[in-house]
Design an enzyme around this catalytic site. Structure first.
Site, PDB file in Angstrom:
ATOM      1  N   SER A   1      -1.442   4.295  -0.789  1.00  0.00           N
ATOM      2  CA  SER A   1      -0.176   3.588  -0.695  1.00  0.00           C
ATOM      3  C   SER A   1       0.960   4.451  -0.137  1.00  0.00           C
ATOM      4  CB  SER A   1       0.223   3.059  -2.079  1.00  0.00           C
ATOM      5  OG  SER A   1       0.409   4.111  -3.006  1.00  0.00           O
TER       6      SER A   1
ATOM      7  N   LYS B   1       8.758   8.766  -0.899  1.00  0.00           N
ATOM      8  CA  LYS B   1       8.023   7.503  -1.012  1.00  0.00           C
ATOM      9  C   LYS B   1       8.848   6.491  -1.797  1.00  0.00           C
ATOM     10  CE  LYS B   1       3.544   5.673  -2.567  1.00  0.00           C
ATOM     11  NZ  LYS B   1       2.241   6.016  -3.182  1.00  0.00           N
TER      12      LYS B   1
ATOM     13  N   SER C   1      -3.892   7.460  -3.267  1.00  0.00           N
ATOM     14  CA  SER C   1      -2.772   7.080  -2.410  1.00  0.00           C
ATOM     15  C   SER C   1      -2.083   8.224  -1.680  1.00  0.00           C
ATOM     16  CB  SER C   1      -1.733   6.303  -3.220  1.00  0.00           C
ATOM     17  OG  SER C   1      -2.234   5.036  -3.568  1.00  0.00           O
TER      18      SER C   1
END
Length: 471
Positions: free
Chosen positions: A155, A80, A179
């Site tokens: 996210s 990520k 997230s």
């Protein structure tokens, strides 16, 4: 070769070790697939093909020489883009950092590399992880493989989309309000938010702030793969003063034990959440599967007051602490969610923050007391299936909700309490979108949550279900 796209990491690790397939072959396969398919998803923000192929060649050489191999040896992984990565652009989803390439790795990246994984690239994320969807000013919006007009969540939306579409084997995510679990539910994959501070948080832009809620963690298509990656990520590090100072348990040891004898509670709404009736029905039906597996499932005596105001005061204050120094010169470069959090954080004074932290403590004790009676708590992960990009719902189940954050009522409270929770795929909406079941445990009970998740996975397998056009 097409089966490599969805081969579990546990199987791929064995295939690489026994030279049934090479790490170079697998890595090249994923880059070819990313080049062909990712223009439809925008799941990656940066790729590092030259370095990845060099690392894959080194991995194959180590196998040939009979050297000691790490648990992720030769396995392609995505990172990520909130994690610092040496030599790979790290934007944090922000136009302010579009051209930044770090000289250090975060703890997560250090540990992934040390375990032998091959880093494919950095996955898409909203600015500073400040949204439950994945749009930013760095790239095009990230899209859901099950319906590219819909969001994959956020996210860790890029990680969820890449996994669902077979563009990596395993992925790292992070979870400050849901997230990991939001994109797991929306994209039809598996993820777990570890207990707060189980995985150290070190390495990032901005000015350091107290980390009350955010926790890095693993995402994958199977429970066993997530347990494998969590084992690599977990454990103390002195650079994170709050990291849990103990050796983690063996997260894979109990995956086959089942849930017989467990006392499990089910709630469709926590007592306050607005939920789409179809989601409520699908997740309630999934919760009853645990009765088939030998557990007792009861309606939870849980009536919470919506704690979002306290959550957002703490969450936004941390954002403001980290990035407010950029506001004066760069206000026009911030995305809407990033600016929204920063501006809210600017309004929170010391007294208000203190009251919010008190609310966090009260909720934490309330949930600790709840788990004196129950082994696990089940709920929907999300109150609605994935919605169209740019159209966050303002009404769910006939009730008005906040259009910015109202679609995450089940996930953020678990960040406030510091507990661990997973999202398992448990069905599909009438229009073919994945639905997630939320499996919540006490603090430090990742092994129990994984055990229950694996039992559900055996009873209602999901890994063979693939988005049309990404088979």
């Amino acid at each position: 070769m097409s089966e490599l796209s969805y081969m579990p990491a546990t199987e791929l690790a064995h295939a690489i070790r026994t030279r049934q397939v090479s790490s170079v072959e697998v890595t090249q396969h994923f880059y070819e697939r990313i080049e062909r398919l990712d223009s439809r998803l925008n799941s990656y923000l940066a790729l590092c093909q030259e370095q990845a192929l060099a690392d894959a060649r080194a991995a194959d050489d180590a196998v040939g020489r009979g050297w000691a191999l790490g648990p992720l040896h030769g396995i392609p992984i995505s990172i990520k883009d909130l994690e610092m990565s040496k030599g790979i652009p790290t934007t944090m989803g922000s136009a302010l950092f579009r051209d930044r390439t770090p000289e250090i790795d975060s703890v997560v990246v250090e540990r992934v590399k040390a375990a032998g994984a091959v880093v494919l690239g950095k996955t898409n994320t909203p600015e500073f992880g400040q949204s439950g969807t994945t749009e930013n000013r760095v790239s095009e919006p990230c899209r859901n493989p099950w319906n590219t007009a819909r969001t994959p969540g956020g996210s860790s939306g890029g990680a969820g989309a890449a996994l669902a579409a077979g563009l990596c084997t395993i992925a790292t995510g992070s979870d400050g309000g849901g997230s990991i679990r939001i994109p797991a539910a929306f994209s039809g994959v598996f993820g777990i938010k570890p207990t707060q501070h189980r995985v150290p948080r070190y390495g990032g832009y901005g000015r350091p702030a107290a980390n009350h809620f955010s926790q890095s963690g693993p995402m994958s298509r199977t429970v066993a793969d997530t347990a494998l990656l969590l084992q690599v990520l977990a454990g103390p590090d002195s650079r994170d003063p709050n990291s849990i100072k103990e050796t983690p348990p063996d997260f894979s040891a109990g995956l086959g034990r089942g849930v017989e004898g467990m006392r499990i509670a089910w709630t469709p709404d926590y007592g306050y959440a607005a939920v789409d009736p179809e989601v409520a029905e699908i997740t309630a039906r999934a919760a009853r599967v645990f009765e088939e597996l030998g557990a007792t499932v009861e309606d939870a005596p849980l009536q919470l007051e919506d704690p979002f105001d306290a959550f957002f005061d703490v969450f936004a204050t941390a954002t403001y602490t980290s990035y407010a120094h950029l506001l004066e010169e760069h206000r026009d470069e911030f995305s809407e969610p990033g600016l929204y959090s920063l501006e809210h954080g600017a309004t929170v004074d010391g007294a208000r923050l203190s009251r919010a932290i008190h609310r966090v403590d009260v909720l934490g004790r309330q949930m600790e007391d709840f788990f004196d009676t129950y082994d696990l708590l089940l709920s929907p992960t999300m109150p609605t299936p994935a919605f169209e990009i740019g159209r966050k719902p303002s009404v769910i189940g006939g009730r008005e909700v906040d259009p910015m954050w109202g679609f995450i009522p089940f996930t953020f409270p678990i960040n406030m309490t510091g507990q661990t929770a997973s999202s398992v795929p448990c069905g599909f909406s009438a229009d073919g979108l994945p639905i997630g079941l939320h499996i919540i445990g006490p603090r430090r009970a990742e092994a129990r949550v994984l055990q229950a998740s694996a039992a559900f996975e055996r009873a209602r397998p999901w890994a063979d279900k693939r988005p049309p056009g990404f088979e």
